[in-house]
Structure formats: C-alpha cells, structure tokens
Design an enzyme around this catalytic site. Sequence first.
Site: not given
Length: 308
Positions: A32, A100, A218, A220, A223, A250, A286
């Site tokens: 998020e 973790y 989605k 991959g 498209g 994201d 990320d």
Amino acid sequence: TGDVVCLGESLAVFVPDAEEPGRYLLTIGGAESNVARHLARAGLPVRWVGAVGEDDLGRAVLDHLRASGVDVAAVRVDPERPTGLYVKEPDAGGSRMRYYRSGSAASALGPDFLATLDLTTARLVHLTGITAALSPSCRALLRTAMDPGRRRSSPLVSFDVNWRPVLWRDQDARVLTELANAADVVFVGEDEAEALWGTGDPDRVRALLPAPTTVVVKQGARGATLVEGGTAVFQPALAVDVVEPVGAGDAFAAGFLAATLAGAEPAHRLRAGHLLAAATLCSREDVGDPLPADRVAALLAADAATWA
Ligand code: KDG
C-alpha cells in the site's frame, strides 16, 4: 480534489547489493505504501496510514515515505511491537521474499484504528488483501473499512487482491472474494485468480466479482484486461528485461488509479499502469527510480501499433 488514503503495513526491505554479494541494502516496501509513493511522485496528495514500531526501522520507513512526499501524520507508532520487515533473498528464479512480520506493529491494528482517521477528505481509499492475512484484528479492520453497507463511490475504494500464500498458510482465504466484491476497483493477477478461484479468465473472474465497477486482471508479461460493466478492454504490457518483479503490481495499480482519478479512458488507464510497472520491473527495489524520458519514448515506440 481530496487525497488518496493507502492503508496497510509498510515494511523495511533488505535487498541484495548488486555490487557486493552477501551485502544487503535497507529499502522500504509494503504494497500500500508502494502505491502511495508512486502516487506522490505523480503529484497527487496521498497519505499512508498503518503502524510501525518505535524503532530504527520504523523511523526509516517514516523518513523515507515523508521524503517521498507521502503524508504519514496519522501513522500509529507502537512502543511495544517491532516494525515488520522482509528480505529479498536471491533465488534461481529471481528472488524469494522472506517475511519477518508476525507480531509486528501493523499486525496489532484493528477496527478501532479507523476511528483515528479522517476520511472525509479522501477521494480514494486503497487497500489490499495482504492486510487481511496479517491477523484476525487486521482482517476485521479491512472488513469494517470495506463494509458493503458503505455508500459506494464515496470515497472510491480500490482493492488489490495481492494473494500471498506464505502469509495465509492454513487460514481461510475465501474472505478475499468477499472483500473484493465490496470494492469499486479490483486488481488481481491471473495467477492469483487461478489459485483462488480456479480461473484467470477475465470474463469468468468478472462473473465471480459482479459488484465492483471495475475489475482488472493482470496477465503478466502479456498485458492486462479491464472489465467494466460487460465490456472487456485489453492492453499489452511493455517489453522490458526484468531485473526483479516484486512491486510491479503496486506500480501498475498506482498508474491505473492516477489515470482513473484524472478521468482517463480504459485503454489509457491500463497503459498508465503498464508504464509505471515497466520502471519497477527494471529495479531491485519495490518502487525504484522512474525510467528516463528517452527510455520511455523507446519503449512506447517499440509498441507503436498499440501505444501510438
Ligand atoms: O507488492 C510488493 C509487496 O509484496 C511487498 O512490498 C511486500 O507488502 C508486501 C507483502 O506483504 O508482500
């Protein structure tokens, strides 16, 4: 006007240093807040809300998000529990995510957290299925935030299914279907849809998720397909050499949502998603850096038939 609120767990992320095997760099992740960082970069007012520990990693998360232009004023800082973290361990197929985070500050959030938030200015609330996997109280928080009794479209609620089997283990993930059906905009990977519902076919996924205004599947490297009402629109992804895929979903969601808030047409919304995803696919982090303008131009030119 109004802002976007992204609610979930942010994490410290250790990524392998490409220069020195065995060495790790401290970066920031969490689905998020990754979306929040992309939206802030796109110039949208955005808040990340969730919890971190009163520790160095929590401070790193907050400092980083603040520096990215994300409002973190409503984040709970928990003196008792640590900030969650994950490590991207190099693996034959790219990287393996090792979490973790059980007992983390975010895992202790519950429905009472909503009372601390002012959502009256929000245009959009972005949530993901990861939160539902963190703990029973987080699941209750998500359920309350997405109460099907809420007035739809005010604010808009987007939900990325983000199926994380390692986090669900022996818990019952059927709640994800219920949550997705309570959203206005749903993102799901076809692999996730296959695992959860036995089909990644956009029309069949749509049949399982009749309530949201928009369902995006989605697909991959091929498209993504958007289904609104009974109409499906497909747009191919951009062809990049993938460095590390975590975070691309994201980025896609953020590009899509920014274009949605700007009132763009379906094909344009999908393209905006693909463009941000392409940049993240080229990074070990990320979120990663935006692609330079000439690279974007080259990518778009390579796909002139559909991206002209
Ligand atoms: O989409 C990227 C996320 O998966 C990553 O940042 C970690 O939030 C995370 C999760 O729970 O997997």
